[in-house]
Design a protein around this motif. Structure first.
Motif, PDB file in Angstrom:
ATOM      1  N   ILE A 177       0.836  -1.192   0.000  1.00  0.00           N
ATOM      2  CA  ILE A 177       0.000   0.000   0.000  1.00  0.00           C
ATOM      3  C   ILE A 177       0.878   1.252   0.000  1.00  0.00           C
ATOM      4  CG2 ILE A 177      -1.970   1.113   1.106  1.00  0.00           C
ATOM      5  CD1 ILE A 177      -2.419  -1.836   0.321  1.00  0.00           C
ATOM      6  N   ARG A 178       0.523   2.190  -0.828  1.00  0.00           N
ATOM      7  CA  ARG A 178       1.237   3.475  -0.823  1.00  0.00           C
ATOM      8  C   ARG A 178       0.755   4.312   0.358  1.00  0.00           C
ATOM      9  NH1 ARG A 178       2.092   7.517  -6.026  1.00  0.00           N
ATOM     10  NH2 ARG A 178       3.514   8.986  -4.998  1.00  0.00           N
ATOM     11  N   ILE A 179       1.671   5.033   0.996  1.00  0.00           N
ATOM     12  CA  ILE A 179       1.314   5.863   2.147  1.00  0.00           C
ATOM     13  C   ILE A 179       1.857   7.276   1.939  1.00  0.00           C
ATOM     14  CG2 ILE A 179       1.225   3.900   3.733  1.00  0.00           C
ATOM     15  CD1 ILE A 179       3.946   4.633   4.755  1.00  0.00           C
ATOM     16  N   HIS A 180       1.224   8.242   2.608  1.00  0.00           N
ATOM     17  CA  HIS A 180       1.640   9.632   2.501  1.00  0.00           C
ATOM     18  C   HIS A 180       2.989   9.850   3.178  1.00  0.00           C
ATOM     19  CE1 HIS A 180      -2.702  10.224   1.619  1.00  0.00           C
ATOM     20  NE2 HIS A 180      -2.235  11.192   0.853  1.00  0.00           N
ATOM     21  N   SER A 181       3.706  10.839   2.697  1.00  0.00           N
ATOM     22  CA  SER A 181       5.053  11.090   3.205  1.00  0.00           C
ATOM     23  C   SER A 181       5.063  11.758   4.573  1.00  0.00           C
ATOM     24  CB  SER A 181       5.828  11.970   2.210  1.00  0.00           C
ATOM     25  OG  SER A 181       5.162  13.210   2.005  1.00  0.00           O
ATOM     26  N   ASN A 182       3.896  12.180   5.079  1.00  0.00           N
ATOM     27  CA  ASN A 182       3.855  12.804   6.401  1.00  0.00           C
ATOM     28  C   ASN A 182       3.410  11.832   7.499  1.00  0.00           C
ATOM     29  OD1 ASN A 182       1.209  12.522   5.638  1.00  0.00           O
ATOM     30  ND2 ASN A 182       0.604  14.632   6.075  1.00  0.00           N
ATOM     31  N   ARG A 183       3.329  10.554   7.167  1.00  0.00           N
ATOM     32  CA  ARG A 183       2.915   9.577   8.170  1.00  0.00           C
ATOM     33  C   ARG A 183       4.042   9.315   9.181  1.00  0.00           C
ATOM     34  NH1 ARG A 183      -1.839   6.615   7.339  1.00  0.00           N
ATOM     35  NH2 ARG A 183      -1.364   5.889   9.433  1.00  0.00           N
ATOM     36  N   VAL A 184       3.641   8.835  10.337  1.00  0.00           N
ATOM     37  CA  VAL A 184       4.584   8.468  11.392  1.00  0.00           C
ATOM     38  C   VAL A 184       4.334   7.006  11.751  1.00  0.00           C
ATOM     39  CG1 VAL A 184       5.388   8.906  13.739  1.00  0.00           C
ATOM     40  CG2 VAL A 184       4.672  10.822  12.291  1.00  0.00           C
ATOM     41  N   LEU A 185       5.377   6.192  11.640  1.00  0.00           N
ATOM     42  CA  LEU A 185       5.303   4.789  12.042  1.00  0.00           C
ATOM     43  C   LEU A 185       6.076   4.603  13.348  1.00  0.00           C
ATOM     44  CD1 LEU A 185       5.814   2.990   8.610  1.00  0.00           C
ATOM     45  CD2 LEU A 185       3.706   3.810   9.640  1.00  0.00           C
TER      46      LEU A 185
END
Length: 416
Positions: A177-185
């Motif tokens: 899945i593609r995710i946004h670049s501002n996510r925090v894991l």
């Protein structure tokens, strides 16, 4: 319905469903088009169980996995006040307000580098649910019908826990899945000291995609066509709402000749499968996803996917399935037709190994006429008597547009 499917297969341009009555494979009167869409019977359950087995044997896999893509497309009905369950199709604040239905499509990807796909499920997204919830149900049902190893690729619309959470239960179906670049894991938590109280820790140190605090666990640079691609991976990360779903974060960058990034931002992917899969294969899996966009464009331009203006909900949904099954006919006949080139095309050019959907559609009429149809020959019914005298049909019920926001919305009526 068989005549309707054959007519849709060969049409090329569909301004409305009734226009298909002018096609040669359609042997009935124009009124039968809407009669078939509104009253025709489709055993969707039987269709869904058969489609995975109808995929061409030459369909490609990557790293031993079948590749499926899921996405949603809008079907606008701006003025259809009598069509039930219309919702707002606006996805961002800068878009104009649009109303209608959305449909979730799940397709099997056939050949890397081509636009061919095989639709295996279509579901209307009602206003009481969301794109990700419907897609999650489709993937779970596919797991029952086809338990073999496969990968589901999807864009950033599906990065939330409602969709990603289903992959915790699967052992042979994984998500990319593609995710946004501002996510925090988050990394894996450290164990609590022995004898300390409280629940076990769920999250470790935060990992911001925009500013990674540690170097990548894996890296690979390779050529994809004429492009140089650099892929980095960080393992054993999870989302805050999915602490038990441990996956791999993948960063994809396309490079110029001097080694600098070609685009301003990299592409971020989240992989729920095993770490043994090569990074180049993960990159190819996701880039293959764009074939579903080509399918949507073809269906809208050459099969009139959004050109059924009927206010009947059954008709609207069966039209979607008619387009999908007509596309299936093109897929299954592509190896049995010869390219029908326009007169202005070079005659010395050899036929390509794989024809495009539009090239197959140009040659489909001759193939279907030679193949025949299982439909019975139509029987003339004579001239209809029409409506009885003093008959007045009841007015259709008008339905308001459904807004999901909490604020009260006032929609101006399209008719006096």
């Amino acid at each position: 319905m068989f005549d309707l499917l054959d007519a849709l297969t060969v049409a090329g341009q569909v301004s409305s469903p009734v226009a298909l009555s002018e096609q040669k494979p359609f042997r009935r009167k124009f009124g039968s088009v809407y009669d078939g869409l509104e009253n025709g019977e489709m055993d969707i359950g039987e269709i869904l169980s058969l489609l995975p087995d109808c995929v061409p044997e030459a369909s490609e896999t990557i790293a031993g996995y079948k590749i499926y893509a899921v996405d949603a497309t809008a079907n606008e009905h701006e003025q259809a006040e009598t069509l039930p369950d219309r919702g707002v199709l606006k996805s961002s604040k800068n878009e104009p307000m649009r109303y209608g239905h959305k449909y979730s499509w799940l397709v099997r990807l056939i050949n890397f580098g081509s636009s061919w796909v095989a639709p295996v499920d279509i579901e209307r997204i009602s206003t009481e649910t969301t794109d990700t919830e419907v897609a999650a149900v489709q993937v779970q049902e596919l797991e029952v019908r086809d338990p073999r190893a496969k990968v589901i690729v999807a864009d950033s619309r599906y990065e939330n826990h409602r969709f990603l959470g289903i992959f915790e239960r699967f052992r042979r179906t994984f998500g990319l899945i593609r995710i946004h670049s501002n996510r925090v894991l988050f990394e894996e938590p450290q164990k609590k000291p022995a004898g300390s109280r409280g629940a076990p820790r769920k999250h470790g140190k935060s990992f911001k995609l925009n500013s990674a605090h540690r170097s990548a666990d894996q890296s690979e640079t390779f050529q994809l066509g004429q492009q140089t691609v650099r892929v980095l991976a960080w393992q054993k990360l999870h989302f805050k709402k999915l602490a038990t779903l441990i996956g791999t974060l993948v960063r994809v960058e396309f490079l110029k000749a001097d080694g600098t990034p070609r685009y301003k931002r990299p592409m971020w992917l989240f992989w729920t499968g095993p770490q043994s899969v090569a990074l180049s294969d993960l990159c190819r899996m996701y880039l293959w996803r764009f074939a579903i966009e080509h399918m949507f464009r073809f269906l809208k331009q050459h099969m009139g996917l959004n050109n059924n203006r009927s206010p009947d909900l059954v008709s609207a949904q069966q039209w979607m399935w008619c387009c999908a099954l007509a596309y299936w006919q093109l897929l299954l006949m592509r190896d049995g037709v010869k390219e029908d080139r326009p007169a202005w095309y070079p005659r010395k050019r050899e036929q390509p190994a794989t024809l495009t959907p539009y090239q197959v559609q140009r040659s489909a009429l001759i193939f279907l006429l030679e193949l025949g149809t299982p439909a019975l020959q139509p029987r003339p019914a004579g001239k209809g008597k029409g409506r009885q005298k003093n008959y007045h049909p009841t007015l259709r019920i008008r339905y308001p547009v459904v807004f999901k926001s909490k604020k009260a919305q006032i929609l101006p009526s399209a008719s006096p």
